[in-house]
Motif scaffolding. Structure first.
Motif, mmCIF file in Angstrom:
data_model
loop_
_atom_site.group_PDB
_atom_site.id
_atom_site.type_symbol
_atom_site.label_atom_id
_atom_site.label_comp_id
_atom_site.label_asym_id
_atom_site.label_seq_id
_atom_site.Cartn_x
_atom_site.Cartn_y
_atom_site.Cartn_z
ATOM 1 N N GLU A 1 -10.023 21.410 -17.583
ATOM 2 C CA GLU A 1 -8.745 20.935 -18.113
ATOM 3 C C GLU A 1 -8.624 21.131 -19.620
ATOM 4 O O GLU A 1 -7.551 21.427 -20.129
ATOM 5 N N SER A 2 -9.735 21.005 -20.334
ATOM 6 C CA SER A 2 -9.694 21.118 -21.790
ATOM 7 C C SER A 2 -10.128 22.496 -22.296
ATOM 8 O O SER A 2 -10.288 22.700 -23.492
ATOM 9 N N ASP A 3 -10.307 23.451 -21.381
ATOM 10 C CA ASP A 3 -10.813 24.781 -21.742
ATOM 11 C C ASP A 3 -9.680 25.806 -21.703
ATOM 12 O O ASP A 3 -9.216 26.186 -20.633
ATOM 13 N N ASP A 4 -9.245 26.261 -22.875
ATOM 14 C CA ASP A 4 -8.166 27.256 -22.929
ATOM 15 C C ASP A 4 -8.691 28.690 -22.808
ATOM 16 O O ASP A 4 -7.952 29.648 -22.959
ATOM 17 N N ASN A 5 -9.979 28.826 -22.516
ATOM 18 C CA ASN A 5 -10.604 30.141 -22.360
ATOM 19 C C ASN A 5 -11.209 30.279 -20.958
ATOM 20 O O ASN A 5 -12.153 31.018 -20.745
ATOM 21 N N ALA A 6 -10.647 29.519 -20.004
ATOM 22 C CA ALA A 6 -11.228 29.413 -18.670
ATOM 23 C C ALA A 6 -10.677 30.441 -17.685
ATOM 24 O O ALA A 6 -9.503 30.792 -17.730
ATOM 25 N N VAL A 7 -11.560 30.872 -16.788
ATOM 26 C CA VAL A 7 -11.201 31.722 -15.657
ATOM 27 C C VAL A 7 -11.859 31.096 -14.429
ATOM 28 O O VAL A 7 -13.062 30.827 -14.436
ATOM 29 N N ILE A 8 -11.067 30.858 -13.376
ATOM 30 C CA ILE A 8 -11.609 30.318 -12.132
ATOM 31 C C ILE A 8 -11.853 31.487 -11.178
ATOM 32 O O ILE A 8 -10.963 32.304 -10.960
ATOM 33 N N LEU A 9 -13.066 31.552 -10.627
ATOM 34 C CA LEU A 9 -13.416 32.620 -9.688
ATOM 35 C C LEU A 9 -13.820 32.034 -8.339
ATOM 36 O O LEU A 9 -14.660 31.135 -8.270
ATOM 37 N N ASP A 10 -13.223 32.555 -7.295
ATOM 38 C CA ASP A 10 -13.570 32.208 -5.921
ATOM 39 C C ASP A 10 -14.369 33.385 -5.377
ATOM 40 O O ASP A 10 -13.857 34.494 -5.282
ATOM 41 N N VAL A 11 -15.643 33.163 -5.057
ATOM 42 C CA VAL A 11 -16.505 34.270 -4.633
ATOM 43 C C VAL A 11 -16.729 34.303 -3.117
ATOM 44 O O VAL A 11 -17.654 34.937 -2.630
ATOM 45 N N ARG A 12 -15.835 33.651 -2.373
ATOM 46 C CA ARG A 12 -15.943 33.628 -0.904
ATOM 47 C C ARG A 12 -15.350 34.895 -0.289
ATOM 48 O O ARG A 12 -14.721 35.707 -0.957
ATOM 49 N N THR A 13 -15.528 35.016 1.016
ATOM 50 C CA THR A 13 -14.980 36.156 1.758
ATOM 51 C C THR A 13 -13.467 35.992 1.908
ATOM 52 O O THR A 13 -12.945 34.870 1.808
ATOM 53 N N PRO A 14 -12.738 37.080 2.182
ATOM 54 C CA PRO A 14 -11.289 36.974 2.397
ATOM 55 C C PRO A 14 -10.921 35.998 3.512
ATOM 56 O O PRO A 14 -9.935 35.268 3.397
ATOM 57 N N ALA A 15 -11.705 35.943 4.572
ATOM 58 C CA ALA A 15 -11.424 35.010 5.671
ATOM 59 C C ALA A 15 -11.551 33.564 5.200
ATOM 60 O O ALA A 15 -10.739 32.704 5.569
ATOM 61 N N GLU A 16 -12.538 33.278 4.373
ATOM 62 C CA GLU A 16 -12.707 31.924 3.835
ATOM 63 C C GLU A 16 -11.573 31.578 2.877
ATOM 64 O O GLU A 16 -11.033 30.469 2.914
ATOM 65 N N VAL A 17 -11.203 32.534 2.032
ATOM 66 C CA VAL A 17 -10.114 32.316 1.065
ATOM 67 C C VAL A 17 -8.809 32.016 1.790
ATOM 68 O O VAL A 17 -8.009 31.182 1.347
ATOM 69 N N ALA A 18 -8.594 32.665 2.930
ATOM 70 C CA ALA A 18 -7.359 32.470 3.694
ATOM 71 C C ALA A 18 -7.184 31.025 4.156
ATOM 72 O O ALA A 18 -6.070 30.585 4.430
#
Length: 103
Positions: free
Chosen positions: A14-31
């Motif tokens: 929340e306080s990080d203006d240099n943040a990137v969120i990465l989801d490293v799961r498979t496409p089926a999991e992301v769905a």
């Protein structure tokens, strides 16, 4: 690599203006749902993941999650080896996530 609880992860993010969120799961999991704003980068597609990881901006702070925290921990370790020093692993992964999900 730093392992963070969901509370720590959210507060820091929340306080990080240099943040990137990465989801490293498979496409089926992301769905099944993902954290809003997350970039999808499937760690199980090893060659593609490694190539894309090498192209990432090393000055950014990466908040990484998977299903339970194992693969995202591996991703954080790889990022550190590639010179990305600020990689944060969500302990418990999305299974422990109590926040909003996009489907």
């Amino acid at each position: 690599m730093t392992n963070l609880t969901q509370e720590q992860w959210c507060q820091q993010l929340e306080s990080d203006d240099n943040a990137v969120i990465l989801d490293v799961r498979t496409p089926a999991e992301v769905a099944e749902g993902f954290i809003p704003g997350a970039i999808k980068l499937n760690i199980q597609n090893t060659s593609d993941f490694y190539a894309k990881a090498q192209e990432l901006d090393k000055s950014k702070n990466y908040y990484i999650y998977c299903l339970s925290g194992g693969r995202s921990g591996q991703a954080c370790a790889l990022f550190n080896a590639l010179g990305i020093k600020n990689a944060y692993n969500l302990m418990g992964g999305i299974m422990a996530w109590k926040g909003e999900l996009v489907k």
